[in-house]
Design a protein around this motif. Structure first.
Motif, PDB file in Angstrom:
ATOM      1  N   ASN A 149       7.516 -10.770   7.847  1.00  0.00           N
ATOM      2  CA  ASN A 149       6.807  -9.623   7.264  1.00  0.00           C
ATOM      3  C   ASN A 149       5.294  -9.853   7.262  1.00  0.00           C
ATOM      4  O   ASN A 149       4.519  -8.943   7.567  1.00  0.00           O
ATOM      5  CB  ASN A 149       7.304  -9.349   5.840  1.00  0.00           C
ATOM      6  N   TYR A 171      12.058 -15.034   6.314  1.00  0.00           N
ATOM      7  CA  TYR A 171      11.582 -14.142   5.254  1.00  0.00           C
ATOM      8  C   TYR A 171      11.797 -14.792   3.893  1.00  0.00           C
ATOM      9  O   TYR A 171      12.586 -15.728   3.757  1.00  0.00           O
ATOM     10  CB  TYR A 171      12.289 -12.775   5.297  1.00  0.00           C
ATOM     11  N   ASN A 176      11.550  -9.903   0.514  1.00  0.00           N
ATOM     12  CA  ASN A 176      12.115  -9.136   1.621  1.00  0.00           C
ATOM     13  C   ASN A 176      13.114  -8.081   1.164  1.00  0.00           C
ATOM     14  O   ASN A 176      13.258  -7.044   1.787  1.00  0.00           O
ATOM     15  CB  ASN A 176      12.793 -10.094   2.610  1.00  0.00           C
ATOM     16  N   PRO A 202       8.633  -6.029   3.019  1.00  0.00           N
ATOM     17  CA  PRO A 202       8.843  -5.336   4.299  1.00  0.00           C
ATOM     18  C   PRO A 202       7.822  -4.221   4.534  1.00  0.00           C
ATOM     19  O   PRO A 202       7.206  -3.721   3.590  1.00  0.00           O
ATOM     20  CB  PRO A 202      10.251  -4.752   4.158  1.00  0.00           C
TER      21      PRO A 202
END
Ligand code: 13P
Ligand code: SF4
Length: 303
Positions: A149, A171, A176, A202
């Motif tokens: 991300n 992540y 996330n 995200p």
């Protein structure tokens, strides 16, 4: 052992000659006993200036290792050996070597990574300076890991091709899994609140944010912004910190955002750590040298 207070710990740390550093995600009680609280970048900067010989570090292992690498001749202790970062552990050295072989591009490693993986990286960054570091590298293709991300955010901000390594599996589970619906629900409840997010969230959550930044950058934003209400999309420790620092403003957190490893430290085990001078962090000298070199280069690139 009964009812250890913040004052008891402060007193013991002083008696035993420890300086205490803590990350923004620590329990607020522990933030109060620390001499310095900050984000990963500030902790790296601070770690280079320590004069005392003994350091108690409160956070997770990759941060403690960085503090030790920058203070190789000092004693660095942590209250719990198992406080780690699952995302950091997801990037293995072989993945870096393979990616470099495949793409022939420089590797920028996020500070949330193991000491071993850092040995194979060309550049280091934190969430506070990832965009700046990547923008200054003389290459349009950048390998970046482990956070996909953050890699995506850096690509968006720099216009470079940023290839995430390991990819889909890189992540932070705390950030996330926050959903757009969760944040929109809060926005619906508190329509005047500004949305402040960490770049580990995200993309869909990031796109509705008023501000994207590291934990300490969030603090600077809320301090200067004229708004009185903020939705803080990061780990709970930071929300508690902002509530305590800015009692005249309102902060709303996302309930699910708890870093289980950051919360392994508590008043009891911190007291015990100081009493017994444990658990000591040790790093190999050559690994420490490489990390110190990466930190130095990072700080020069993000002044
Ligand atoms: P910061 O450097 O922004 O404090 O982030 C550290 C971290 O672990 C984020 O999950
Ligand atoms: Fe790692 Fe996420 Fe915890 Fe930060 S919040 S230490 S990235 S697991």
């Amino acid at each position: 052992m009964i009812n250890i207070s913040i004052e008891d710990i402060k007193k013991l740390a002083k008696e035993k000659g420890y300086v205490v550093l803590a990350h923004n995600y620590q329990l607020y009680d522990l933030q109060q006993i620390a001499d310095f609280v900050g984000d990963s970048l500030q902790l790296a900067q601070m770690a280079r200036k320590i004069e005392m010989d003994k350091i108690l570090f409160l956070g997770v292992d990759f941060m403690a290792e960085m503090v030790k690498a920058l203070n190789i001749d000092k004693k660095v202790i942590v209250p719990v050996r198992t406080a780690t970062c699952p995302m950091a552990n997801s990037l293995e050295p072989e993945m870096i070597l393979e990616a470099k072989k495949k793409y022939g591009a420089p590797f920028v490693i996020y500070v949330n990574s193991t000491l071993e993986a850092k040995q194979y990286a060309d550049y280091l960054c934190t969430s506070a300076n990832a965009v700046e570091v990547v923008s200054k590298i003389d290459s349009d293709v950048i390998l970046f890991g482990p956070d996909k991300n953050l890699a995506n955010y850096v690509a968006e901000k720099t216009g470079k091709k940023v290839i995430p390594v390991p990819g889909e599996t890189g992540y932070c589970y705390v950030h996330n899994y926050v959903t757009l619906q969760q944040v929109l629900r809060l926005k619906n409840l508190y329509p005047k609140a500004k949305v402040v997010v960490h770049p580990e969230v995200p993309k869909d959550v990031r796109t509705i944010a008023d501000y994207v930044g590291s934990t300490s950058q969030m603090e600077k934003f809320v301090a200067l912004d004229e708004s009185k209400e903020f939705i803080i999309v990061t780990e709970k420790g930071m929300v508690d910190r902002l509530k305590a620092l800015y009692p005249n403003k309102k902060f709303y957190g996302v309930n699910s955002m708890l870093c289980y490893n950051m919360k392994k430290n508590n008043l009891k085990n911190v007291y015990k750590a100081l009493q017994n001078d444990q658990f000591e962090i040790n790093v190999e000298k050559t690994q420490a040298e490489k990390l110190s070199y990466l930190v130095q280069k990072m700080l020069e690139m993000s002044r």
